[in-house]
Design an enzyme around this catalytic site. Sequence first.
Site, PDB file in Angstrom:
ATOM      1  N   ASP A  81       0.838  -1.209   0.000  1.00 61.88           N
ATOM      2  CA  ASP A  81       0.000   0.000   0.000  1.00 61.88           C
ATOM      3  C   ASP A  81       0.875   1.262   0.000  1.00 61.88           C
ATOM      4  O   ASP A  81       1.911   1.295   0.681  1.00 61.88           O
ATOM      5  CB  ASP A  81      -0.837  -0.058   1.298  1.00 61.88           C
ATOM      6  CG  ASP A  81      -1.988   0.904   1.321  1.00 61.88           C
ATOM      7  OD1 ASP A  81      -2.504   1.265   0.246  1.00 61.88           O
ATOM      8  OD2 ASP A  81      -2.401   1.299   2.441  1.00 61.88           O
ATOM      9  N   ASN A 227     -10.289  -0.036   1.460  1.00 59.56           N
ATOM     10  CA  ASN A 227      -9.156  -0.120   2.398  1.00 59.56           C
ATOM     11  C   ASN A 227      -9.603   0.181   3.825  1.00 59.56           C
ATOM     12  O   ASN A 227     -10.204   1.222   4.092  1.00 59.56           O
ATOM     13  CB  ASN A 227      -8.103   0.924   2.035  1.00 59.56           C
ATOM     14  CG  ASN A 227      -7.392   0.633   0.736  1.00 59.56           C
ATOM     15  OD1 ASN A 227      -7.701  -0.340   0.052  1.00 59.56           O
ATOM     16  ND2 ASN A 227      -6.440   1.470   0.393  1.00 59.56           N
TER      17      ASN A 227
END
Length: 285
Positions: A81, A227
């Site tokens: 990420d 997310n």
Amino acid sequence: MALVSNKEILQYCDHEWAVGAFNINNLDDVQAVVHAAEELNSPVILQVSEGVAKHFGIEMVAAICCTAGAKASVPVAVHLDHCRSAALAVEAMRHGFTSVMIDGSALPFAENAALTKQVVEIARLCGVSVEGELGKVGGTEDDLVVDEGSLTDPEEAARFVELTGIDVLAPAIGTAHGVYKSAPQLDLPRLAAIAAKVSVPLALHGGTGLSDEQFRGCIKGGIAKINIGTEVKQVQMAAARRYLEESGVKAEPRPLSKAVQAAVLEAVKEKMRLFGSAGQASRWA
Ligand code: 13P
């Protein structure tokens, strides 16, 4: 079930449901997230921040996540990420990550596109998928601090996807990383306009603190990947505190892990049901 890339794991979402990408902090989280996915027969993304990658070393965290994913009975993607350097993205690919985000959102458009395209070209050769960000998601995620967010322009988003060849786009539509200081205002018409202009799945950053209604609206508007980072940490720390208070001097590390894992597992399952990913792993059977 084999490890898959984010491109593969998001392929069936189609405005009806989304896959959760849960930021992991340690081995307990990895197991809790994968077990939650197995219990609900859901695809899942194990998401690793740059901070966590640096804390454990990219090779170690890749080995842990990829082993857990490869042993799982459901499709699992292992995603880096908010990676801000091409070098770290390549390192992640070398160690088995099936997906990386290259975050050039702090750069001007042309530089962001050039950096992202460079990573996409390498990733293509390795069968790894790439997420790019255009616009700026504000807030704090580990050591990534963005003071001022700026929303994504739909025309620019289309140009960005075409120029870079990314597999997943993270647009900025009003969410922020971390704990919201006031109720988040999402620009769903902007999301719909972006979804209409680009052909790749969209990722929602800053999932912690959104209402069920906001999640549903985002999924309808074209969000395929959601997310969740801060909430995992909050659940983990609250469960640890509770366990330590209740067990006092008898506290032992493995039962502590178990208590924390159980809490994370339940929180992740709740999100999987809400996002509609529960039961969807049968598509890969
Ligand atoms: P939160 O920490 O706000 O849930 O955001 C997670 C995220 O978007 C990671 O990139």
